[in-house]
Design an enzyme around this catalytic site. Structure first.
Site, PDB file in Angstrom:
ATOM      1  CG  ASP A 171      -2.005   1.045   1.129  1.00 52.33           C
ATOM      2  OD1 ASP A 171      -2.984   0.788   0.417  1.00 52.33           O
ATOM      3  OD2 ASP A 171      -1.882   2.112   1.765  1.00 52.33           O
ATOM      4  CG  ASN A 179      -4.475  11.386  -5.603  1.00 51.91           C
ATOM      5  OD1 ASN A 179      -3.835  11.490  -6.648  1.00 51.91           O
ATOM      6  ND2 ASN A 179      -4.993  10.240  -5.220  1.00 51.91           N
ATOM      7  CG  ASP A 188      -3.957   8.961 -12.585  1.00 52.77           C
ATOM      8  OD1 ASP A 188      -4.369   8.445 -11.526  1.00 52.77           O
ATOM      9  OD2 ASP A 188      -4.716   9.438 -13.448  1.00 52.77           O
ATOM     10  CD  GLU A 214      -4.648   4.234  -1.700  1.00 52.39           C
ATOM     11  OE1 GLU A 214      -4.866   4.707  -0.576  1.00 52.39           O
ATOM     12  OE2 GLU A 214      -5.488   4.258  -2.628  1.00 52.39           O
TER      13      GLU A 214
END
Length: 293
Positions: A171, A179, A188, A214
């Site tokens: 993770d 973000n 991305d 993620e």
């Protein structure tokens, strides 16, 4: 984390047929219209948020007139139209008109298209539709469906022959902050860059897949517990030491990893994933950027 539900987008265009005489098309492999094809049957083919575009994308990070595909003398070219977030060809920002080759990936905001050209376009299109069922469009590694099928096969095989099987859940640490701070375009990029760094270390008999959001998974057949943990620690260090640089700006990225071994009681993928995810939670709780298991 695994508790979040992965959204499955329906492939919307299996019934749509490409015209027999078409020479090239775009297939959306990531975004709101997954699987939809667009035949490039005009000299100029625009992409943007405005409904007047040939491809209208109702996505916040897409400009009203974002990009254009021009076709001349049998060749296609992509150009950005001064968009806010840029147009990307195979992860490189398009600064001037760039030629397209079959298999190229064109990223417009939160959507990714694969350009197909030459040969039997309809056959290429349906091959791409099949790939969409087992490959994650954004990262181009296997998806959750393929992971589950792979685990089912390997759990049964390793039980039959009394062999080891390890599962690593991965993770990204504080990915929401990436973000929120830098935007989803950068998010991305981080996901794709991360998968490329890890993919280089995964052997062909192993499975590397995006589990959702993620979170990622690596299945390692016939590897003892110590080997799996050493491998997980190596991946942690590779990511921590790698400079993630987007348009001159470095983004700090680390991962947490949880490792689980198959036991005699492990009978299905969900049970195995839950065990590895519990170890991943331990790594997160202990401060992130570490391996637990």
């Amino acid at each position: 984390m695994a508790g979040q539900e992965t959204r499955v987008t329906r492939i919307s265009s299996l019934q749509e047929r490409l015209s027999a005489d078409s020479e090239s098309c775009l297939v959306q492999i990531h975004g709101p219209n997954l699987g939809k094809n667009y035949v490039l049957d005009a000299e100029e083919f625009t992409i943007g948020r405005d409904v007047k575009n040939n491809i209208a994308l109702d996505i916040d990070n897409v400009s009203r007139r974002h990009a254009i595909i021009r076709t001349r003398q049998g060749r296609s070219y992509v150009q950005d139209l001064g968009s806010t977030n840029g147009t990307y060809l195979n992860d490189q920002e398009v600064l001037e008109e760039a030629p397209l080759r079959s298999g190229d990936l064109v990223k417009v905001g939160g959507a990714i298209f694969k350009f197909l050209s030459g040969g039997n376009i309809e056959t290429l299109y349906h091959e791409e539709i099949y790939q969409l069922t087992i490959v994650d469009g954004l990262t181009q590694i296997n998806n959750k469906r393929y992971l589950t099928e792979f685990l089912e096969r390997e759990i049964g095989r390793c039980h039959r022959y009394n062999r080891d099987l390890a599962l690593i859940m991965i993770d990204l640490d504080d990915f929401k902050k990436v973000n929120d701070t830098h935007g989803h375009i950068v998010g991305d990029f981080v996901l794709r860059e991360l998968t490329q760094r890890i993919k280089q270390r995964v052997r062909k008999e192993e499975c590397f897949a995006r589990y959702g959001g993620e979170e990622f998974a690596i299945v390692i057949p016939e590897s003892g517990p110590d080997n799996a943990r050493r491998f997980a620690e190596k991946l942690r260090k590779i990511v921590a030491d790698h400079p993630f640089v987007f348009e001159g700006k470095e983004i700090p990225v680390t991962i947490s990893l949880g490792v689980a071994d198959m036991t005699p009681e492990t009978t299905d993928p969900a049970q195995f994933i839950k065990a590895a995810d519990a170890k991943l939670y331990e790594a997160k709780k202990a401060g992130r950027n570490q391996v637990a298991g």
